[in-house]
Design a protein around this motif. Structure first.
Motif, PDB file in Angstrom:
ATOM      1  N   ASP A   1       0.821  -1.078  -0.246  1.00 15.65           N
ATOM      2  CA  ASP A   1       0.002  -0.058  -0.093  1.00 15.65           C
ATOM      3  C   ASP A   1       0.745   1.205   0.111  1.00 15.65           C
ATOM      4  O   ASP A   1       0.682   2.182  -0.556  1.00 15.65           O
ATOM      5  CB  ASP A   1      -0.968   0.107   1.308  1.00 15.65           C
ATOM      6  N   GLY A   2       1.932   1.169   0.575  1.00 12.34           N
ATOM      7  CA  GLY A   2       2.719   2.290   0.859  1.00 12.34           C
ATOM      8  C   GLY A   2       3.440   2.694  -0.364  1.00 12.34           C
ATOM      9  O   GLY A   2       3.615   3.752  -1.050  1.00 12.34           O
ATOM     10  N   VAL A   3       3.894   1.697  -1.103  1.00 12.06           N
ATOM     11  CA  VAL A   3       4.552   1.693  -2.416  1.00 12.06           C
ATOM     12  C   VAL A   3       3.630   2.402  -3.484  1.00 12.06           C
ATOM     13  O   VAL A   3       3.990   3.148  -4.564  1.00 12.06           O
ATOM     14  CB  VAL A   3       4.968   0.406  -3.042  1.00 12.06           C
ATOM     15  N   GLN A   4       2.339   1.780  -3.383  1.00 14.19           N
ATOM     16  CA  GLN A   4       1.242   2.275  -4.380  1.00 14.19           C
ATOM     17  C   GLN A   4       0.954   3.898  -4.133  1.00 14.19           C
ATOM     18  O   GLN A   4       0.748   4.542  -4.946  1.00 14.19           O
ATOM     19  CB  GLN A   4      -0.065   1.432  -4.090  1.00 14.19           C
ATOM     20  N   VAL A   5       0.810   4.103  -2.564  1.00 10.26           N
ATOM     21  CA  VAL A   5       0.334   5.487  -2.584  1.00 10.26           C
ATOM     22  C   VAL A   5       1.661   6.433  -2.765  1.00 10.26           C
ATOM     23  O   VAL A   5       1.531   7.553  -3.539  1.00 10.26           O
ATOM     24  CB  VAL A   5       0.247   5.604  -0.880  1.00 10.26           C
ATOM     25  N   HIS A   6       2.749   5.958  -2.245  1.00  6.48           N
ATOM     26  CA  HIS A   6       4.051   6.921  -2.654  1.00  6.48           C
ATOM     27  C   HIS A   6       4.232   6.975  -4.117  1.00  6.48           C
ATOM     28  O   HIS A   6       4.524   8.110  -4.585  1.00  6.48           O
ATOM     29  CB  HIS A   6       5.251   6.330  -1.816  1.00  6.48           C
ATOM     30  N   THR A   7       3.993   6.007  -4.784  1.00  9.18           N
ATOM     31  CA  THR A   7       4.161   6.001  -6.189  1.00  9.18           C
ATOM     32  C   THR A   7       3.192   7.024  -6.892  1.00  9.18           C
ATOM     33  O   THR A   7       3.436   7.907  -7.709  1.00  9.18           O
ATOM     34  CB  THR A   7       4.123   4.588  -6.820  1.00  9.18           C
ATOM     35  N   ALA A   8       1.814   6.970  -6.456  1.00  5.61           N
ATOM     36  CA  ALA A   8       1.058   7.763  -6.810  1.00  5.61           C
ATOM     37  C   ALA A   8       1.249   9.275  -6.347  1.00  5.61           C
ATOM     38  O   ALA A   8       1.047  10.035  -7.102  1.00  5.61           O
ATOM     39  CB  ALA A   8      -0.350   7.656  -6.213  1.00  5.61           C
ATOM     40  N   LEU A   9       1.809   9.544  -5.375  1.00  2.00           N
ATOM     41  CA  LEU A   9       2.278  10.888  -4.819  1.00  2.00           C
ATOM     42  C   LEU A   9       3.280  11.292  -5.701  1.00  2.00           C
ATOM     43  O   LEU A   9       3.581  12.389  -6.131  1.00  2.00           O
ATOM     44  CB  LEU A   9       2.570  10.865  -3.179  1.00  2.00           C
ATOM     45  N   ILE A  10       4.372  10.240  -5.883  1.00  2.00           N
ATOM     46  CA  ILE A  10       5.426  10.807  -6.880  1.00  2.00           C
ATOM     47  C   ILE A  10       5.146  11.253  -7.978  1.00  2.00           C
ATOM     48  O   ILE A  10       5.696  12.125  -8.550  1.00  2.00           O
ATOM     49  CB  ILE A  10       6.548   9.748  -6.538  1.00  2.00           C
ATOM     50  N   GLY A  11       4.297  10.341  -8.696  1.00  3.34           N
ATOM     51  CA  GLY A  11       3.538  10.674  -9.971  1.00  3.34           C
ATOM     52  C   GLY A  11       2.707  11.930 -10.088  1.00  3.34           C
ATOM     53  O   GLY A  11       3.020  12.851 -10.792  1.00  3.34           O
ATOM     54  N   CYS A  12       2.244  12.367  -8.968  1.00  2.00           N
ATOM     55  CA  CYS A  12       1.448  13.489  -8.715  1.00  2.00           C
ATOM     56  C   CYS A  12       2.282  14.811  -8.667  1.00  2.00           C
ATOM     57  O   CYS A  12       2.321  15.685  -9.229  1.00  2.00           O
ATOM     58  CB  CYS A  12       0.584  13.683  -7.404  1.00  2.00           C
ATOM     59  N   VAL A  13       3.618  14.553  -7.925  1.00 11.97           N
ATOM     60  CA  VAL A  13       4.656  15.534  -7.700  1.00 11.97           C
ATOM     61  C   VAL A  13       5.260  15.937  -9.045  1.00 11.97           C
ATOM     62  O   VAL A  13       5.293  16.996  -9.432  1.00 11.97           O
ATOM     63  CB  VAL A  13       5.725  15.220  -6.465  1.00 11.97           C
ATOM     64  N   GLU A  14       5.652  14.738  -9.898  1.00 11.91           N
ATOM     65  CA  GLU A  14       6.312  14.974 -11.062  1.00 11.91           C
ATOM     66  C   GLU A  14       5.192  15.589 -12.053  1.00 11.91           C
ATOM     67  O   GLU A  14       5.706  16.325 -12.818  1.00 11.91           O
ATOM     68  CB  GLU A  14       6.620  13.428 -11.752  1.00 11.91           C
TER      69      GLU A  14
ATOM     70  N   CYS B   1       2.819  17.687 -11.223  1.00  8.67           N
ATOM     71  CA  CYS B   1       2.837  19.075 -11.216  1.00  8.67           C
ATOM     72  C   CYS B   1       4.030  19.850 -11.624  1.00  8.67           C
ATOM     73  O   CYS B   1       3.928  20.800 -11.864  1.00  8.67           O
ATOM     74  CB  CYS B   1       2.518  19.241  -9.752  1.00  8.67           C
ATOM     75  N   ARG B   2       5.192  19.210 -11.143  1.00  9.36           N
ATOM     76  CA  ARG B   2       6.330  19.768 -11.551  1.00  9.36           C
ATOM     77  C   ARG B   2       6.607  19.965 -13.191  1.00  9.36           C
ATOM     78  O   ARG B   2       6.893  21.172 -13.737  1.00  9.36           O
ATOM     79  CB  ARG B   2       7.602  18.693 -11.185  1.00  9.36           C
ATOM     80  N   ASP B   3       6.146  18.917 -13.834  1.00 13.00           N
ATOM     81  CA  ASP B   3       6.118  19.005 -15.266  1.00 13.00           C
ATOM     82  C   ASP B   3       5.207  20.028 -15.927  1.00 13.00           C
ATOM     83  O   ASP B   3       5.412  21.025 -16.821  1.00 13.00           O
ATOM     84  CB  ASP B   3       5.647  17.655 -15.820  1.00 13.00           C
ATOM     85  N   GLU B   4       4.049  20.297 -15.135  1.00 16.41           N
ATOM     86  CA  GLU B   4       2.877  21.304 -15.582  1.00 16.41           C
ATOM     87  C   GLU B   4       3.513  22.278 -15.172  1.00 16.41           C
ATOM     88  O   GLU B   4       3.476  23.517 -16.020  1.00 16.41           O
ATOM     89  CB  GLU B   4       1.775  20.871 -14.970  1.00 16.41           C
ATOM     90  N   PHE B   5       4.233  22.588 -13.995  1.00 15.99           N
ATOM     91  CA  PHE B   5       4.925  23.950 -13.948  1.00 15.99           C
ATOM     92  C   PHE B   5       5.872  24.636 -14.787  1.00 15.99           C
ATOM     93  O   PHE B   5       6.029  25.470 -15.214  1.00 15.99           O
ATOM     94  CB  PHE B   5       5.523  23.952 -12.368  1.00 15.99           C
ATOM     95  N   ASN B   6       6.775  23.416 -14.962  1.00 10.96           N
ATOM     96  CA  ASN B   6       7.914  23.675 -15.957  1.00 10.96           C
ATOM     97  C   ASN B   6       7.367  23.932 -17.266  1.00 10.96           C
ATOM     98  O   ASN B   6       7.863  24.967 -17.995  1.00 10.96           O
ATOM     99  CB  ASN B   6       8.791  22.439 -16.145  1.00 10.96           C
ATOM    100  N   GLN B   7       6.384  23.351 -17.859  1.00 10.79           N
ATOM    101  CA  GLN B   7       5.744  23.737 -19.076  1.00 10.79           C
ATOM    102  C   GLN B   7       5.117  25.012 -19.094  1.00 10.79           C
ATOM    103  O   GLN B   7       5.455  25.744 -20.267  1.00 10.79           O
ATOM    104  CB  GLN B   7       4.774  22.683 -19.417  1.00 10.79           C
ATOM    105  N   THR B   8       4.632  25.477 -18.121  1.00  9.99           N
ATOM    106  CA  THR B   8       4.088  26.906 -17.977  1.00  9.99           C
ATOM    107  C   THR B   8       5.041  27.993 -17.942  1.00  9.99           C
ATOM    108  O   THR B   8       5.022  28.866 -18.623  1.00  9.99           O
ATOM    109  CB  THR B   8       3.069  27.008 -16.777  1.00  9.99           C
ATOM    110  N   VAL B   9       6.252  27.686 -17.217  1.00 12.41           N
ATOM    111  CA  VAL B   9       7.197  28.730 -17.150  1.00 12.41           C
ATOM    112  C   VAL B   9       7.966  28.576 -18.766  1.00 12.41           C
ATOM    113  O   VAL B   9       7.981  29.729 -19.251  1.00 12.41           O
ATOM    114  CB  VAL B   9       8.299  28.200 -16.322  1.00 12.41           C
ATOM    115  N   ILE B  10       7.988  27.400 -19.051  1.00 11.74           N
ATOM    116  CA  ILE B  10       8.631  27.508 -20.547  1.00 11.74           C
ATOM    117  C   ILE B  10       7.793  28.171 -21.876  1.00 11.74           C
ATOM    118  O   ILE B  10       8.379  28.923 -22.815  1.00 11.74           O
ATOM    119  CB  ILE B  10       9.049  25.907 -20.885  1.00 11.74           C
TER     120      ILE B  10
END
Length: 541
Positions: free
Chosen positions: A232-245, A247-256
């Motif tokens: 469960d921890g792997v699943q949740v953390h993987t989902a959170l890491i995916g969410c962070v990534e 958000c990071r990609d969308e933020f980078n895309q917006t700036v670019i």
């Protein structure tokens, strides 16, 4: 006189006290026969005169006469019957101490001589008057260990005070005031105890085997739970890491994208400016020679052929600024926080369902209730009544604060209960250790034995030094309290919102814990008059 019937065994002519062939046999009124010396000595050592065989009690000491017939028959038996000497063979056999070479099996041991005899070497004790007075018993090994080291007498008694074997003389010296009993009596007591141990030990072994099985099952279950938790921890953390990534990609895309837009606009303006510069340069090249002509006619003819300058932009109002990223990162983090909150709510809901499985049925203890508190008949509700009742003194009772404990206590494991706090503007609840102060003024904190959540006029806090103020998302309706005694954990939950409120971790519990309630003071305008209610757990919420 007829000769003795040699088909009879030695038992037919043996005294039941010395176990030897009768010597001056006498008969008691109950019909039993003994050597005169043996029965006399036996009665001298007794409080009452009784038969050693049938235990018949005589009012006075009987006047004994020698049984001449039995005496004659015993004498003939002694001379006509010879017991064949047997070599000492079995490990349990006691060897004759007099034999040289091959030791024969002893048939008697003398407690006076402290020697064991075979049938041949026993003969003097059956013939010589002085030796006949010696006490003969069944063969015993290591006779010296059976004798008192101080008085050189047989250890035939047991001191219950010191739990040691003693002789008769010991009871008149070091053990004079101690209760003593014959060895046989204590043997029977200890044998009974041993029998109980023998009966109990297999059950104790079985119980421990079951305990081992239970522990192994617990370990196996713990491994499965840990594996599931890790998954469960792997699943949740993987989902959170995916969410962070994401958000990071969308933020980078917006700036670019904003940077690209700014760069393109600047490049377009530069291109337009360069075009104007080219046009103006061409005009300048045509004007320059004409400006140097002094011939009026030529000048006017040439000037008429000049083209008008192309229209140009008013560049005074044109400006390209660097892109603004104000709020971009914050909005990205807001989105991430929203996702995290959603995941946290899912986790809190799953966590609450897990702890609700440890529900316990608890009821209020009136013996601990402050005199102003009113309890329901079923022991599930409590509120402050505004009037102090006259109650008997009780060291368990709260005297200063409007508080009460439950009847049930917990010294291990996990437990969970829920309390309805609806329509109240002040309350306190949690757990308290058994020895916590209830008589005087109380400063509620883990250091004083209280782990409590406190609500007072829209302020929610965990009581500690200092108090931990907590966010209040909405009006609380029902609070769940979970305790893991062994892990040192106390957690509080908003049951209706299905969210975790606060956890006290790293607690040290060394004594029983009691669920604790404090309904708060009653206001005569009706504010805070609602009771605190111990509610059954509804796991379908």
């Amino acid at each position: 006189m007829a000769s003795a019937n040699t088909s009879w065994s030695e038992e037919n002519f043996s005294c039941s006290i010395c176990l030897d062939v009768f010597n001056n046999p006498v008969t008691t009124a109950c019909g039993h026969n003994f050597c005169r010396t043996c029965i006399t000595k036996f009665w001298d050592e007794q409080v009452k005169y009784k038969c050693p065989v049938c235990v018949k009690v005589f009012d006075t000491k009987p006047d004994l006469q020698v049984n001449l017939l039995l005496s004659d028959m015993a004498s003939q038996f002694r001379t006509s019957v010879r017991v064949k000497d047997q070599p000492c063979g079995e490990p349990a056999d006691v060897p004759c101490d007099f034999c040289t070479g091959t030791q024969l099996k002893a048939v008697k041991s003398c407690l006076v001589c402290l020697i064991s005899y075979c049938q041949t070497h026993l003969e003097p004790h059956q013939r010589i008057a002085g030796l006949k007075k010696h006490r003969l018993v069944e063969p015993m090994d290591r006779l010296e260990d059976r004798m008192c080291k101080i008085h050189n007498q047989l250890l035939e008694l047991f001191c219950k005070t010191d739990q040691v074997c003693v002789c008769q003389s010991c009871t008149e010296t070091d053990h004079k005031s101690h209760p003593v009993v014959p060895l046989k009596e204590e043997y029977e007591v200890k044998t009974a105890q041993l029998g109980k141990i023998e009966a109990d030990v297999p059950q104790m072994i079985q119980e421990r085997k079951l305990r081992i099985k239970k522990l192994k099952d617990t370990v196996e279950m713990s491994k499965k739970v840990a594996d599931r938790e890790l998954a469960d921890g792997v699943q949740v953390h993987t989902a959170l890491i995916g969410c962070v990534e994401k958000c990071r990609d969308e933020f980078n895309q917006t700036v670019i994208e904003r940077l690209k837009s700014t760069v393109k606009r600047a490049e377009d303006l530069i291109k337009e400016l360069e075009q104007e510069i080219g046009d103006l340069t061409k005009i300048s090249s045509e004007v320059m020679p004409l400006s140097q002509t002094t011939d009026h006619l030529c000048f006017l003819r040439a000037f008429r052929s000049l083209k008008d300058p192309p229209p140009t932009r008013d560049w005074t109002t044109v400006e390209v600024l660097p892109p603004s990223y104000v709020g971009t990162l914050r909005r990205s983090l807001d989105q991430l926080e929203e996702t995290l909150n959603m995941e946290m709510k899912k986790l809190s809901d799953a966590e609450l369902k897990r702890v609700q499985q440890y529900e316990v049925d608890v009821t209020l203890d009136p013996d601990t209730a402050h005199p102003c508190l009113i309890l329901s008949e079923d022991g599930k509700q409590v509120h402050e009544g505004g009037v102090r009742k006259e109650l008997p003194d009780n060291p368990k009772r709260f005297t200063q604060h409007l508080c009460i404990l439950m009847k049930q206590s917990f010294s291990s494991g996990r437990f969970y209960f829920e309390v309805q706090v609806k329509d109240k503007n002040a309350w306190r609840l949690g757990v308290a250790r058994e020895s916590s102060n209830r008589i005087r003024e109380i400063t509620f904190s883990p250091r004083t034995g209280y782990w409590t959540l406190n609500f007072n006029k829209d302020v929610l806090a965990f009581q500690d030094y200092p108090a931990v103020r907590l966010p209040l998302r909405a009006e609380l309706q029902k609070v769940g309290v979970f305790v893991d005694y062994d892990e040192g954990l106390v957690s509080f939950y908003d049951v209706e919102a299905r969210v975790h409120i606060y956890s006290a971790t790293g607690c040290t519990f060394t004594e029983p814990l009691y669920p604790f309630l404090g309904p708060g003071k009653y206001n005569y305008e009706g504010i805070n008059s609602a009771p605190l209610i111990i509610s059954p757990v509804n796991q379908t919420d």
